[in-house]
Design a protein around this motif. Structure first.
Motif, PDB file in Angstrom:
ATOM      1  N   MET A   1       0.848  -1.192   0.000  1.00 37.15           N
ATOM      2  CA  MET A   1       0.000   0.000   0.000  1.00 37.15           C
ATOM      3  C   MET A   1       0.890   1.249   0.000  1.00 37.15           C
ATOM      4  SD  MET A   1      -2.862   1.109   2.831  1.00 37.15           S
ATOM      5  CE  MET A   1      -3.478  -0.582   2.885  1.00 37.15           C
TER       6      MET A   1
ATOM      7  N   LYS B   1       0.448   6.626  -3.763  1.00 36.37           N
ATOM      8  CA  LYS B   1      -0.153   6.705  -5.091  1.00 36.37           C
ATOM      9  C   LYS B   1      -1.483   5.959  -5.128  1.00 36.37           C
ATOM     10  CE  LYS B   1       3.758   7.461  -8.217  1.00 36.37           C
ATOM     11  NZ  LYS B   1       4.499   6.912  -9.376  1.00 36.37           N
ATOM     12  N   GLN B   2      -1.495   4.766  -4.538  1.00 35.08           N
ATOM     13  CA  GLN B   2      -2.732   3.975  -4.503  1.00 35.08           C
ATOM     14  C   GLN B   2      -3.813   4.689  -3.692  1.00 35.08           C
ATOM     15  OE1 GLN B   2      -1.298   0.369  -2.783  1.00 35.08           O
ATOM     16  NE2 GLN B   2      -0.413  -0.421  -4.696  1.00 35.08           N
TER      17      GLN B   2
ATOM     18  N   LEU C   1      -4.031   1.076 -10.114  1.00 41.14           N
ATOM     19  CA  LEU C   1      -3.688   1.456  -8.736  1.00 41.14           C
ATOM     20  C   LEU C   1      -4.804   1.051  -7.772  1.00 41.14           C
ATOM     21  CD1 LEU C   1      -2.153   4.987  -9.393  1.00 41.14           C
ATOM     22  CD2 LEU C   1      -0.933   2.983  -8.517  1.00 41.14           C
ATOM     23  N   LEU C   2      -6.044   1.256  -8.199  1.00 40.73           N
ATOM     24  CA  LEU C   2      -7.176   0.885  -7.354  1.00 40.73           C
ATOM     25  C   LEU C   2      -7.229  -0.625  -7.157  1.00 40.73           C
ATOM     26  CD1 LEU C   2      -9.781   1.532  -5.812  1.00 40.73           C
ATOM     27  CD2 LEU C   2     -10.999   1.476  -8.017  1.00 40.73           C
TER      28      LEU C   2
ATOM     29  N   GLN D   1      -4.759  -2.762  -7.307  1.00 42.98           N
ATOM     30  CA  GLN D   1      -3.657  -3.165  -6.426  1.00 42.98           C
ATOM     31  C   GLN D   1      -4.017  -2.938  -4.959  1.00 42.98           C
ATOM     32  OE1 GLN D   1      -0.475  -0.733  -7.942  1.00 42.98           O
ATOM     33  NE2 GLN D   1       0.057  -2.160  -9.606  1.00 42.98           N
ATOM     34  N   LEU D   2      -4.656  -1.818  -4.690  1.00 45.34           N
ATOM     35  CA  LEU D   2      -5.050  -1.504  -3.319  1.00 45.34           C
ATOM     36  C   LEU D   2      -6.102  -2.479  -2.821  1.00 45.34           C
ATOM     37  CD1 LEU D   2      -4.921   0.437  -0.879  1.00 45.34           C
ATOM     38  CD2 LEU D   2      -6.641   1.858  -2.021  1.00 45.34           C
TER      39      LEU D   2
END
Length: 324
Positions: free
Chosen positions: A1, A4-5, A35-36, A38-39
Motif C-alpha cells: 500500500m 499513489k494507490q 492502482l485501485l 492493487q489496493l
C-alpha cells in the motif's frame, strides 16, 4: 500500500468517475484502475462498485474512504508545517473576522509596524471556522476569531471579552435611551449577521440571501445573537438574516431593524446609527487569537505584543498570555 494507490482511490471515490479522476490527477484511466485494483487486492476487499453509475463506494469502501481521507489530510498538514518550520515566510498572514477589522485591528497593525517598519503583513477576511483549515494549509499564520476552537493542531488564547452594544437607527424611539435591556428590544426586528454558529450545536445553512423568519429553538441554540437573548429568557419576535456585518449596519442605517455589535464598532456610521449600552450581565463577545501548535510564525509574538499595547493605551481590561 502506497500513497499513489491511496490518492488514486480518494480521487476516484470523491469524483465518482474514472474519467474525472484522470483529468484531476493527470494519470490515465488504465493507470488509475490498476492502482485501485492493487489496493483492493492488498486489502482483500472491494472498495468501489464499478458497475454502478456514477461509481459508488461499497460499505467497506466508505469506511476506508472516511478514515484514509482524514489521514491524508493530516499528512498534508504535517508536510506543509515541516516546510514552514525549515523556511518560514517573512510576511505575516493574518486571518480576521469583519468585526475585528472594524474594531482595533488597524491600530494593532499600525502599532506593530511603528515598532518595526520592516514587518510585512497580509490581511485575509476569513470566517472563524475556515481559519482553522487555513492555518493547517498555510494560507494564514495567525487568526483573530470570535469563537473558541478545539483542534489538536491549534493553540489559541483568549484576548479579552468585549461588551455588546445595541445598534439602532438614529430615528428609533430608543436611540437616545442609555442602559437598555434585551427585554426592551424583543419587539424590534433583530438583524442577524454571524456566518459562524455556536459550536457543539447543529449548524443550519440559511443561505446568503436576506430572509425573514420567526425565531425558534434551533436558531437560539446555534445563532450567537439569538443565543444571547435566550440566555436571558427572551426571544425576538422578528429576525432578518443577512450575509455579513456591513450589510447589517447598512440596513440599520436605513431604519430596517436593530442589532447587537461589539463595543469597538460604536464609531462606525455614527451619523446614521446610535449605539447604546446594555445593562444585562454577560452580554459579551470574546476575541481569540489562534495559531498552529508546532509551527509559530516568528512575527506572532510581535503581533501579540502590539495587541496588548493597544489595549493598554485604550484602558481595556485583559489578561496577558502568550503562545507556547
Amino acid at each position: 500500500m502506497d500513497l499513489k494507490q491511496l490518492n488514486a482511490f480518494i480521487t476516484i471515490a470523491t469524483l465518482q468517475s474514472f474519467s474525472a479522476a484522470a483529468s484531476s490527477t493527470g494519470l490515465s484511466q488504465p493507470s488509475l484502475s490498476r492502482l485501485l485494483k492493487q489496493l483492493e487486492l492488498e486489502l482483500g476487499v472491494t472498495l468501489i462498485d464499478r458497475y454502478h453509475r456514477p461509481l459508488r463506494l461499497t460499505d467497506a469502501g466508505q469506511f476506508f474512504y472516511d478514515k484514509v481521507r482524514t489521514l491524508l489530510t493530516e499528512l498534508e498538514t504535517v508536510t506543509s508545517m515541516t516546510q514552514r518550520l525549515v523556511a518560514p515566510r517573512s510576511a505575516l498572514n493574518i486571518g480576521f473576522v469583519p468585526s475585528v477589522l472594524y474594531g482595533l485591528l488597524p491600530d494593532i497593525i499600525a502599532t506593530m509596524k511603528r515598532h518595526d517598519p520592516t514587518i510585512a503583513v497580509n490581511l485575509k477576511d476569513i470566517s472563524s471556522y475556515q481559519q482553522i483549515e487555513a492555518l493547517k494549509r498555510g494560507d494564514i499564520d495567525v487568526g483573530f476569531s470570535r469563537f473558541s476552537h478545539c483542534d489538536g493542531w491549534i493553540q489559541q488564547i483568549l484576548l479579552r471579552h468585549e461588551r455588546y452594544m445595541v445598534a439602532l437607527p438614529k430615528a428609533h424611539a430608543l436611540a437616545q435611551t442609555p442602559d437598555q435591556r434585551l427585554l426592551d428590544l424583543v419587539n424590534n426586528r433583530l438583524i442577524l449577521y454571524h456566518q459562524t454558529h455556536l459550536p457543539a450545536h447543529i449548524i443550519h445553512d440559511s443561505g446568503s440571501s436576506i430572509t425573514d423568519k420567526k425565531a425558534n429553538v434551533t436558531d437560539i441554540e446555534t445563532e450567537p445573537l439569538l443565543n444571547l437573548f435566550a440566555q436571558h429568557g427572551v426571544t425576538p419576535l422578528m429576525t432578518t438574516k443577512v450575509s455579513d456585518l456591513q450589510v447589517a449596519l447598512g440596513l440599520i442605517a436605513a431604519g430596517e431593524g436593530i442589532t447587537l455589535v461589539p463595543a469597538s464598532l460604536q464609531t462606525v456610521r455614527t451619523e446614521q446609527i446610535s449605539y447604546q449600552n446594555l445593562v444585562n450581565d454577560n452580554v459579551t463577545s470574546p476575541i481569540y487569537l489562534h495559531t498552529l501548535k508546532d509551527v509559530v510564525h516568528p512575527r506572532v509574538p510581535d503581533l501579540l505584543a502590539a495587541t496588548y499595547k493597544v489595549y493598554e493605551q485604550r484602558g481595556m481590561t485583559y489578561q496577558r498570555q502568550r503562545f507556547v
